[in-house]
Each structure stands twice: as structure tokens, then as C-alpha cells.
Write an enzyme that holds these catalytic residues in place. Structure first.
Site, PDB file in Angstrom:
ATOM      1  N   CYS A 101       5.718   6.699   4.686  1.00  0.00           N
ATOM      2  CA  CYS A 101       6.346   5.388   4.825  1.00  0.00           C
ATOM      3  C   CYS A 101       7.869   5.470   4.680  1.00  0.00           C
ATOM      4  O   CYS A 101       8.569   4.521   5.003  1.00  0.00           O
ATOM      5  CB  CYS A 101       5.762   4.421   3.806  1.00  0.00           C
ATOM      6  SG  CYS A 101       5.642   5.061   2.145  1.00  0.00           S
ATOM      7  N   HIS A 102       8.376   6.605   4.231  1.00  0.00           N
ATOM      8  CA  HIS A 102       9.829   6.746   4.093  1.00  0.00           C
ATOM      9  C   HIS A 102      10.496   6.934   5.450  1.00  0.00           C
ATOM     10  O   HIS A 102      11.707   6.894   5.556  1.00  0.00           O
ATOM     11  CB  HIS A 102      10.132   7.939   3.187  1.00  0.00           C
ATOM     12  CG  HIS A 102       9.574   9.224   3.669  1.00  0.00           C
ATOM     13  ND1 HIS A 102       8.256   9.595   3.451  1.00  0.00           N
ATOM     14  CD2 HIS A 102      10.134  10.218   4.374  1.00  0.00           C
ATOM     15  CE1 HIS A 102       8.065  10.775   4.000  1.00  0.00           C
ATOM     16  NE2 HIS A 102       9.181  11.178   4.580  1.00  0.00           N
ATOM     17  N   ASN A 125       0.829  -1.207   0.000  1.00  0.00           N
ATOM     18  CA  ASN A 125       0.000   0.000   0.000  1.00  0.00           C
ATOM     19  C   ASN A 125       0.859   1.250   0.000  1.00  0.00           C
ATOM     20  O   ASN A 125       1.500   1.574   0.977  1.00  0.00           O
ATOM     21  CB  ASN A 125      -0.890   0.001   1.236  1.00  0.00           C
ATOM     22  CG  ASN A 125      -1.812  -1.194   1.206  1.00  0.00           C
ATOM     23  OD1 ASN A 125      -2.732  -1.270   0.409  1.00  0.00           O
ATOM     24  ND2 ASN A 125      -1.531  -2.140   2.068  1.00  0.00           N
TER      25      ASN A 125
END
Length: 101
Positions: free
Chosen positions: A53-54, A45
Site C-alpha cells: 500500500c506504500h 486494512n
DNA sequence: ATTATGACCGAAG
DNA sequence: GCTTCGGCCATAA
């Protein structure tokens, strides 16, 4: 709530300029062994617009993977003030975000 | 149910 | 520093 949504819920809480390891995130879900599954969930996702998400990295200090290329991931981390040399984050423990229990 | 895969981790050499 | 290996778990086929 399924696994991936729980992962996202926690990922969103990570403040700018700080990071969390996959293992730490897994531990916040109740089981440190789920680290691998966490990465798997983030990989499927990708909502870079809504989910940072990094900011989830490896426990050894390396950036880890990224669906759009880890170079892009490092670039984003740098733009948030993090120092990365030779693909390794400097002073990881100092910028590690801790979840509340 | 079984197998394979992957943004992981730790130990061992 | 490096590589290899075994063990993890959620997901998809």
C-alpha cells in the site's frame, strides 16, 4: 466483492519501483472520483506483508498518508529506488504504473 | 435516513 | 510556493 477488496486486488499488481496515484486507482475501479474512498479503504486494512500500500501516492507528487506514519512510507519508497526530495517524488510521471483496462 | 470522518483532488486567492 | 474551500466517495455510528 466489496470495495476494499477491489482496491487490494489492484494494489497488489503494482510492480516494485513504480507507483500509482489514488485517483488513478479509483479510475481503474471505474470512477476517478473515488480517490478519497480508496485511501480510506487502504487505511482500514493494513496488510503490509501482503499488500504494497506504500506504492499508492497522491496526484500532486507527495507521498500521501500511511497508517504507520508517512515517514515509514517514504522510507519504503526510497528503498525501492524512488527519489524523493522535500517530501515530493521526482519524475512521478516516469515511474507511474498504468493498469490494463 | 442523517452525520461525521479520512492515506484525496482541483480550483481559486 | 502557500492556504482555503467545496466536492467526492466508502464506512461507521
Amino acid at each position: 466483492m466489496d470495495f476494499k477488496n477491489r482496491v487490494f486486488a489492484l494494489t497488489i499488481k503494482i510492480p516494485r519501483g513504480k507507483v500509482v496515484t489514488y485517483q488513478l486507482l479509483a479510475k481503474a475501479l471505474g470512477d476517478p472520483k473515488k480517490a478519497r474512498a480508496v485511501g480510506n479503504a487502504l487505511n482500514k486494512n493494513i496488510d503490509t506483508k501482503n499488500i504494497p500500500c506504500h506504492r499508492v501516492v497522491r496526484s500532486d507528487g507527495q507521498a500521501g498518508g500511511y497508517a504507520f506514519g508517512n515517514a515509514e512510507k517514504i522510507k519504503k519508497l526510497k528503498s525501492e529506488g524512488l527519489e524523493i526530495k522535500n517530501g515530493v517524488i521526482s519524475s512521478l510521471s516516469a515511474i507511474l504504473f498504468k493498469f490494463k483496462h
